[in-house]
Design a protein around this motif. Structure first.
Motif, PDB file in Angstrom:
ATOM      1  N   ILE A  52       0.822  -1.204   0.000  1.00 12.60           N
ATOM      2  CA  ILE A  52       0.000   0.000   0.000  1.00 12.60           C
ATOM      3  C   ILE A  52       0.860   1.259   0.000  1.00 12.60           C
ATOM      4  N   PHE A  53       2.016   1.196   0.650  1.00  7.93           N
ATOM      5  CA  PHE A  53       2.870   2.373   0.747  1.00  7.93           C
ATOM      6  C   PHE A  53       3.967   2.439  -0.314  1.00  7.93           C
ATOM      7  N   THR A  54       3.931   1.541  -1.300  1.00  8.09           N
ATOM      8  CA  THR A  54       4.867   1.696  -2.410  1.00  8.09           C
ATOM      9  C   THR A  54       4.390   2.872  -3.256  1.00  8.09           C
ATOM     10  N   PRO A  55       5.305   3.695  -3.731  1.00  8.56           N
ATOM     11  CA  PRO A  55       4.896   4.866  -4.509  1.00  8.56           C
ATOM     12  C   PRO A  55       4.123   4.488  -5.766  1.00  8.56           C
ATOM     13  N   GLY A  56       3.122   5.287  -6.051  1.00  7.28           N
ATOM     14  CA  GLY A  56       2.319   5.116  -7.247  1.00  7.28           C
ATOM     15  C   GLY A  56       2.442   6.337  -8.128  1.00  7.28           C
ATOM     16  N   THR A  57       1.528   6.455  -9.076  1.00  4.98           N
ATOM     17  CA  THR A  57       1.589   7.570 -10.025  1.00  4.98           C
ATOM     18  C   THR A  57       0.350   8.454  -9.994  1.00  4.98           C
ATOM     19  N   LEU A  58      -0.644   8.084  -9.186  1.00  5.87           N
ATOM     20  CA  LEU A  58      -1.917   8.789  -9.216  1.00  5.87           C
ATOM     21  C   LEU A  58      -2.319   9.210  -7.802  1.00  5.87           C
ATOM     22  N   GLN A  59      -2.265  10.495  -7.526  1.00  3.70           N
ATOM     23  CA  GLN A  59      -2.640  11.015  -6.201  1.00  3.70           C
ATOM     24  C   GLN A  59      -4.076  11.506  -6.283  1.00  3.70           C
ATOM     25  N   LEU A  60      -5.014  10.693  -5.788  1.00  3.25           N
ATOM     26  CA  LEU A  60      -6.427  11.059  -5.802  1.00  3.25           C
ATOM     27  C   LEU A  60      -7.041  10.814  -4.431  1.00  3.25           C
ATOM     28  N   VAL A  61      -8.162  11.487  -4.187  1.00  2.49           N
ATOM     29  CA  VAL A  61      -8.930  11.280  -2.965  1.00  2.49           C
ATOM     30  C   VAL A  61     -10.381  11.048  -3.369  1.00  2.49           C
ATOM     31  N   HIS A  62     -10.971   9.982  -2.856  1.00  4.35           N
ATOM     32  CA  HIS A  62     -12.384   9.673  -3.090  1.00  4.35           C
ATOM     33  C   HIS A  62     -13.082   9.636  -1.739  1.00  4.35           C
ATOM     34  N   LEU A  63     -13.918  10.631  -1.473  1.00  2.31           N
ATOM     35  CA  LEU A  63     -14.572  10.738  -0.167  1.00  2.31           C
ATOM     36  C   LEU A  63     -16.042  10.325  -0.173  1.00  2.31           C
ATOM     37  N   VAL A  64     -16.622  10.136  -1.341  1.00  2.84           N
ATOM     38  CA  VAL A  64     -18.037   9.750  -1.422  1.00  2.84           C
ATOM     39  C   VAL A  64     -18.117   8.220  -1.426  1.00  2.84           C
ATOM     40  N   PRO A  65     -18.793   7.648  -0.441  1.00  5.11           N
ATOM     41  CA  PRO A  65     -18.850   6.189  -0.350  1.00  5.11           C
ATOM     42  C   PRO A  65     -19.453   5.533  -1.589  1.00  5.11           C
ATOM     43  N   LEU A  66     -18.832   4.444  -1.993  1.00  4.61           N
ATOM     44  CA  LEU A  66     -19.255   3.533  -3.055  1.00  4.61           C
ATOM     45  C   LEU A  66     -19.051   4.057  -4.475  1.00  4.61           C
ATOM     46  N   VAL A  67     -18.650   5.307  -4.647  1.00  3.41           N
ATOM     47  CA  VAL A  67     -18.403   5.833  -5.995  1.00  3.41           C
ATOM     48  C   VAL A  67     -17.142   5.213  -6.581  1.00  3.41           C
ATOM     49  N   ASP A  68     -16.065   5.180  -5.812  1.00  4.05           N
ATOM     50  CA  ASP A  68     -14.817   4.577  -6.276  1.00  4.05           C
ATOM     51  C   ASP A  68     -15.022   3.095  -6.569  1.00  4.05           C
ATOM     52  N   LEU A  69     -15.762   2.414  -5.726  1.00  4.29           N
ATOM     53  CA  LEU A  69     -16.038   0.997  -5.929  1.00  4.29           C
ATOM     54  C   LEU A  69     -16.846   0.775  -7.207  1.00  4.29           C
ATOM     55  N   ALA A  70     -17.851   1.607  -7.428  1.00  5.11           N
ATOM     56  CA  ALA A  70     -18.650   1.503  -8.656  1.00  5.11           C
ATOM     57  C   ALA A  70     -17.783   1.760  -9.889  1.00  5.11           C
ATOM     58  N   ASP A  71     -16.882   2.732  -9.800  1.00  5.64           N
ATOM     59  CA  ASP A  71     -15.970   3.006 -10.918  1.00  5.64           C
ATOM     60  C   ASP A  71     -15.060   1.811 -11.188  1.00  5.64           C
ATOM     61  N   GLN A  72     -14.571   1.183 -10.130  1.00  4.14           N
ATOM     62  CA  GLN A  72     -13.713   0.017 -10.313  1.00  4.14           C
ATOM     63  C   GLN A  72     -14.467  -1.088 -11.045  1.00  4.14           C
ATOM     64  N   ILE A  73     -15.689  -1.305 -10.667  1.00  3.81           N
ATOM     65  CA  ILE A  73     -16.484  -2.380 -11.258  1.00  3.81           C
ATOM     66  C   ILE A  73     -16.845  -2.066 -12.705  1.00  3.81           C
ATOM     67  N   THR A  74     -17.182  -0.811 -12.990  1.00  3.64           N
ATOM     68  CA  THR A  74     -17.654  -0.465 -14.335  1.00  3.64           C
ATOM     69  C   THR A  74     -16.538  -0.060 -15.301  1.00  3.64           C
ATOM     70  N   LEU A  75     -15.459   0.543 -14.789  1.00  2.00           N
ATOM     71  CA  LEU A  75     -14.427   1.076 -15.680  1.00  2.00           C
ATOM     72  C   LEU A  75     -13.210   0.167 -15.846  1.00  2.00           C
ATOM     73  N   MET A  76     -12.944  -0.678 -14.860  1.00  2.00           N
ATOM     74  CA  MET A  76     -11.792  -1.577 -14.942  1.00  2.00           C
ATOM     75  C   MET A  76     -12.203  -2.877 -15.621  1.00  2.00           C
ATOM     76  N   SER A  77     -11.196  -3.610 -16.080  1.00  2.00           N
ATOM     77  CA  SER A  77     -11.489  -4.952 -16.577  1.00  2.00           C
ATOM     78  C   SER A  77     -11.983  -5.789 -15.396  1.00  2.00           C
ATOM     79  N   PRO A  78     -12.772  -6.805 -15.660  1.00  2.00           N
ATOM     80  CA  PRO A  78     -13.285  -7.619 -14.555  1.00  2.00           C
ATOM     81  C   PRO A  78     -12.163  -8.200 -13.691  1.00  2.00           C
ATOM     82  N   GLY A  79     -11.081  -8.623 -14.301  1.00  4.22           N
ATOM     83  CA  GLY A  79      -9.959  -9.186 -13.538  1.00  4.22           C
ATOM     84  C   GLY A  79      -9.306  -8.155 -12.644  1.00  4.22           C
TER      85      GLY A  79
END
Length: 162
Positions: A52-79
Motif C-alpha cells: 500500500i505504501f509503495t509509490p504510485g503515479t496517481l494522487q487522488l482522494v475519493h470521499l463519497v462512499p461507493l463511488v470509487d467501488l462503482a468506478d472500479q467495477i464499471t471502468l476496470m477490466s473484470p480481472g
C-alpha cells in the motif's frame, strides 16, 4: 507478495514458538494462543501495508462512499476490479481474524470493525499526507473493515473467552 509471505512462514513459526516459550516463563495465561495470534497479525498484515505504501503515479482522494467501488467495477477490466476488491478485503483480514483469538477484549464484531476501520483510515490518511501517488478512498476503508469482520466470523469458534 504471496511468495514472500509463504517464505516467511518458517521464520514466523520459530518466532511464535520462542515468544510462546518466553510468555510461558513469565506466567502468561495463554502463551501459545497469543504468540501465534501476534505473529500471524504481523506476517499477515505487513506485506499488504508494504504494498500500500509503495509509490504510485496517481494522487487522488475519493470521499463519497461507493463511488470509487462503482468506478472500479464499471471502468476496470473484470480481472483488475476483482483483484482490487479482493485485495482490499484481505488487507486487514488476518488482523480481524486474530484479534478476538488473541484477547477476549476484542471478542466482538463491533470491536473488530472499530479497530479495522481505525487502522484502515490511518493508512488512507497517511497515503494522502505522504503524497506517495496513491488513491485514498473511503471505499478502501469500507472494504478493509468488511474483510476484517468477515475474517473474524471465520475464526469465531476459536475466540478467547471472557
Amino acid at each position: 507478495m504471496v511468495i514472500a509471505a509463504v517464505l516467511t512462514l518458517p521464520v514466523a513459526a520459530l518466532i511464535a514458538l520462542l515468544l510462546a516459550r518466553f510468555r510461558s516463563r513469565r506466567g502468561h495465561p495463554a502463551p501459545r494462543r497469543t504468540a501465534v495470534a501476534d505473529v500471524a497479525v504481523v506476517v499477515g498484515t505487513a506485506p499488504w501495508i508494504w504494498m500500500i505504501f509503495t509509490p504510485g503515479t496517481l494522487q487522488l482522494v475519493h470521499l463519497v462512499p461507493l463511488v470509487d467501488l462503482a468506478d472500479q467495477i464499471t471502468l476496470m477490466s473484470p480481472g483488475a476490479a476483482f483483484v482490487q476488491i479482493v485485495g482490499n478485503l484481505l488487507v486487514f483480514a488476518v488482523l480481524g481474524a486474530m484479534l478476538p483469538v488473541r484477547s477476549a477484549r476484542f471478542a466482538s464484531l463491533g470491536t473488530v470493525a472499530a479497530v479495522a476501520a481505525t487502522s484502515s483510515l490511518t493508512v488512507e490518511v497517511l497515503q494522502y499526507a505522504l503524497r506517495i501517488g496513491r488513491v485514498s478512498s473511503v471505499d478502501d476503508v469500507i472494504l478493509n473493515t468488511a474483510g476484517a469482520v468477515l475474517a473474524a466470523l471465520v475464526t469465531r469458534r476459536w475466540w478467547a473467552r471472557r
